[in-house]
Write a protein that holds these residues in place. Sequence first.
Motif, PDB file in Angstrom:
ATOM      1  N   ASP A  62      49.646 -29.350 -42.979  1.00 46.65           N
ATOM      2  CA  ASP A  62      50.268 -28.429 -44.009  1.00 46.65           C
ATOM      3  C   ASP A  62      49.018 -27.218 -44.280  1.00 46.65           C
ATOM      4  N   VAL A  63      48.029 -27.608 -43.963  1.00 45.11           N
ATOM      5  CA  VAL A  63      46.858 -26.244 -43.934  1.00 45.11           C
ATOM      6  C   VAL A  63      46.819 -25.455 -42.860  1.00 45.11           C
ATOM      7  N   PHE A  64      46.291 -24.268 -42.954  1.00 41.77           N
ATOM      8  CA  PHE A  64      46.065 -23.444 -41.846  1.00 41.77           C
ATOM      9  C   PHE A  64      44.797 -22.653 -41.744  1.00 41.77           C
ATOM     10  N   PRO A  65      44.220 -22.198 -40.822  1.00 40.10           N
ATOM     11  CA  PRO A  65      42.952 -21.634 -40.766  1.00 40.10           C
ATOM     12  C   PRO A  65      43.050 -20.354 -41.630  1.00 40.10           C
ATOM     13  N   ASN A  66      41.718 -19.799 -42.173  1.00 37.91           N
ATOM     14  CA  ASN A  66      41.925 -18.514 -43.040  1.00 37.91           C
ATOM     15  C   ASN A  66      41.214 -17.643 -42.245  1.00 37.91           C
ATOM     16  N   LYS A  67      41.121 -16.376 -42.951  1.00 40.90           N
ATOM     17  CA  LYS A  67      40.373 -15.241 -42.188  1.00 40.90           C
ATOM     18  C   LYS A  67      39.071 -15.585 -41.843  1.00 40.90           C
ATOM     19  N   GLY A  68      38.329 -16.373 -42.443  1.00 38.59           N
ATOM     20  CA  GLY A  68      36.852 -16.695 -42.018  1.00 38.59           C
ATOM     21  C   GLY A  68      37.062 -17.313 -40.534  1.00 38.59           C
ATOM     22  N   HIS A  69      37.737 -18.459 -40.664  1.00 33.76           N
ATOM     23  CA  HIS A  69      38.200 -19.048 -39.280  1.00 33.76           C
ATOM     24  C   HIS A  69      38.445 -18.283 -38.018  1.00 33.76           C
ATOM     25  N   SER A  70      39.247 -17.155 -38.677  1.00 33.33           N
ATOM     26  CA  SER A  70      40.014 -16.496 -37.571  1.00 33.33           C
ATOM     27  C   SER A  70      39.070 -15.477 -36.776  1.00 33.33           C
ATOM     28  N   ILE A  71      38.189 -14.742 -37.848  1.00 33.61           N
ATOM     29  CA  ILE A  71      36.949 -13.976 -37.179  1.00 33.61           C
ATOM     30  C   ILE A  71      36.065 -14.598 -36.461  1.00 33.61           C
ATOM     31  N   LEU A  72      35.597 -15.834 -36.784  1.00 35.20           N
ATOM     32  CA  LEU A  72      34.544 -16.547 -35.957  1.00 35.20           C
ATOM     33  C   LEU A  72      35.484 -16.636 -34.587  1.00 35.20           C
ATOM     34  N   ALA A  73      36.431 -17.020 -34.377  1.00 37.29           N
ATOM     35  CA  ALA A  73      37.218 -17.260 -33.206  1.00 37.29           C
ATOM     36  C   ALA A  73      37.395 -15.771 -32.265  1.00 37.29           C
ATOM     37  N   GLU A  74      37.565 -14.798 -32.962  1.00 34.24           N
ATOM     38  CA  GLU A  74      37.712 -13.464 -32.632  1.00 34.24           C
ATOM     39  C   GLU A  74      36.288 -12.954 -31.941  1.00 34.24           C
ATOM     40  N   LEU A  75      35.268 -13.332 -32.501  1.00 32.42           N
ATOM     41  CA  LEU A  75      33.911 -12.872 -32.236  1.00 32.42           C
ATOM     42  C   LEU A  75      33.450 -13.266 -30.727  1.00 32.42           C
ATOM     43  N   GLU A  76      34.416 -14.401 -30.147  1.00 33.98           N
ATOM     44  CA  GLU A  76      33.915 -14.946 -28.840  1.00 33.98           C
ATOM     45  C   GLU A  76      34.312 -13.792 -27.679  1.00 33.98           C
ATOM     46  N   LYS A  77      35.106 -12.759 -28.398  1.00 34.36           N
ATOM     47  CA  LYS A  77      35.293 -11.696 -27.289  1.00 34.36           C
ATOM     48  C   LYS A  77      33.907 -10.822 -26.921  1.00 34.36           C
ATOM     49  N   GLU A  78      33.132 -10.963 -27.845  1.00 35.16           N
ATOM     50  CA  GLU A  78      31.908  -9.973 -27.729  1.00 35.16           C
ATOM     51  C   GLU A  78      30.593 -10.798 -27.710  1.00 35.16           C
ATOM     52  N   PHE A  79      30.589 -12.334 -28.271  1.00 33.46           N
ATOM     53  CA  PHE A  79      29.292 -12.859 -28.174  1.00 33.46           C
ATOM     54  C   PHE A  79      29.829 -14.346 -27.708  1.00 33.46           C
ATOM     55  N   ASP A  80      28.637 -15.096 -27.340  1.00 33.54           N
ATOM     56  CA  ASP A  80      28.942 -16.578 -26.953  1.00 33.54           C
ATOM     57  C   ASP A  80      28.595 -17.226 -28.359  1.00 33.54           C
ATOM     58  N   VAL A  81      29.896 -17.833 -28.973  1.00 38.21           N
ATOM     59  CA  VAL A  81      29.843 -18.244 -30.187  1.00 38.21           C
ATOM     60  C   VAL A  81      29.878 -19.793 -30.105  1.00 38.21           C
ATOM     61  N   GLN A  82      28.938 -20.488 -30.655  1.00 39.05           N
ATOM     62  CA  GLN A  82      29.049 -22.055 -31.058  1.00 39.05           C
ATOM     63  C   GLN A  82      29.041 -22.363 -32.451  1.00 39.05           C
ATOM     64  N   ILE A  83      29.940 -23.285 -32.594  1.00 35.98           N
ATOM     65  CA  ILE A  83      30.066 -23.702 -34.182  1.00 35.98           C
ATOM     66  C   ILE A  83      29.672 -24.900 -34.501  1.00 35.98           C
ATOM     67  N   ILE A  84      28.845 -25.260 -35.282  1.00 36.00           N
ATOM     68  CA  ILE A  84      28.142 -26.726 -35.712  1.00 36.00           C
ATOM     69  C   ILE A  84      28.959 -26.789 -36.972  1.00 36.00           C
ATOM     70  N   THR A  85      29.711 -27.575 -37.311  1.00 35.93           N
ATOM     71  CA  THR A  85      30.598 -27.769 -38.319  1.00 35.93           C
ATOM     72  C   THR A  85      30.412 -29.075 -39.090  1.00 35.93           C
ATOM     73  N   GLN A  86      30.147 -29.015 -40.399  1.00 38.16           N
ATOM     74  CA  GLN A  86      30.036 -30.493 -41.264  1.00 38.16           C
ATOM     75  C   GLN A  86      31.394 -30.901 -41.663  1.00 38.16           C
ATOM     76  N   ASN A  87      32.643 -29.978 -41.289  1.00 34.76           N
ATOM     77  CA  ASN A  87      33.961 -30.497 -41.639  1.00 34.76           C
ATOM     78  C   ASN A  87      34.339 -31.274 -40.672  1.00 34.76           C
ATOM     79  N   VAL A  88      35.443 -32.052 -41.300  1.00 35.84           N
ATOM     80  CA  VAL A  88      36.018 -33.088 -40.458  1.00 35.84           C
ATOM     81  C   VAL A  88      37.471 -32.673 -39.913  1.00 35.84           C
ATOM     82  N   ASP A  89      37.816 -31.414 -40.515  1.00 38.16           N
ATOM     83  CA  ASP A  89      39.296 -30.787 -40.110  1.00 38.16           C
ATOM     84  C   ASP A  89      39.101 -30.329 -38.927  1.00 38.16           C
ATOM     85  N   ASN A  90      40.201 -29.783 -38.314  1.00 36.23           N
ATOM     86  CA  ASN A  90      40.316 -28.994 -36.913  1.00 36.23           C
ATOM     87  C   ASN A  90      40.737 -27.544 -37.163  1.00 36.23           C
ATOM     88  N   LEU A  91      40.441 -26.844 -38.352  1.00 36.19           N
ATOM     89  CA  LEU A  91      40.601 -25.676 -38.733  1.00 36.19           C
ATOM     90  C   LEU A  91      40.024 -24.571 -37.747  1.00 36.19           C
TER      91      LEU A  91
END
Length: 229
Positions: A62-91
């Motif tokens: 019932d939850v969805f990614p927010n703008k913060g998640h989306s911008i990080l994903a969009e940055l992959e068009k311009e950068f090699d982005v690797q995310i280390i997350t402390q979160n256990v969700d899949n957002l």
Amino acid sequence: MKKIVVLSGAGISAESGIKTFRDADGLWEGHDILEVASPEGWNNNPELVLDFYNQRRKQLRDVFPNKGHSILAELEKEFDVQIITQNVDNLHEKAGSKKVLHLHGELLKVRSTRDKNYILDWQDDLTTAHKDKNGFQMRPHIVWFGEDVPAIEEAIEWAEKADIFIVIGTSLQVYPAAGILHHTKPKTPIFYIDPKPASVTQLANPLEIIPLSGSEGMMVLREKLLKLK
């Protein structure tokens, strides 16, 4: 292509409606954190622990990614982005990020209590009736307090290779995750996004604090990053 490494914490998911325990006097969804996120809690009451994570797993539907998640994903068009997350969700994955390392495990996976390498994808409820192929109980694939963090060495390796490092939505109070930014190369720019940023000391890097929410902070930071590519 420059490499951006991100350390994300509970704050970025909180904007999507996933509660954090540190904002509620140590309670997580009404439970003392050690009741549901420690080996002792598991040994004392496995049914409670299983039910707790079953409820968290349902919440993800019932939850969805927010703008913060989306911008990080969009940055992959311009950068090699690797995310280390402390979160256990899949957002992060839901938003489209391709390289995500979960330090503290994943809600949508379970593992054997005997064989730590026997890990299964899991969408439904987990009960005491679920066993591995050798008859041992399955448990949530979560790193509980007091347990080792298997992914920490890989996370450090990612940090060491970063051209830009971003910390977003974390209190920097949970170790060893909080120490990862100290493994970046000297002079690597670090951006820290959090509405209540923690004090960062003994850092041999330029640090810019952006005291905003994850979504607001990433909107500000995106413009800065595009000038650095």
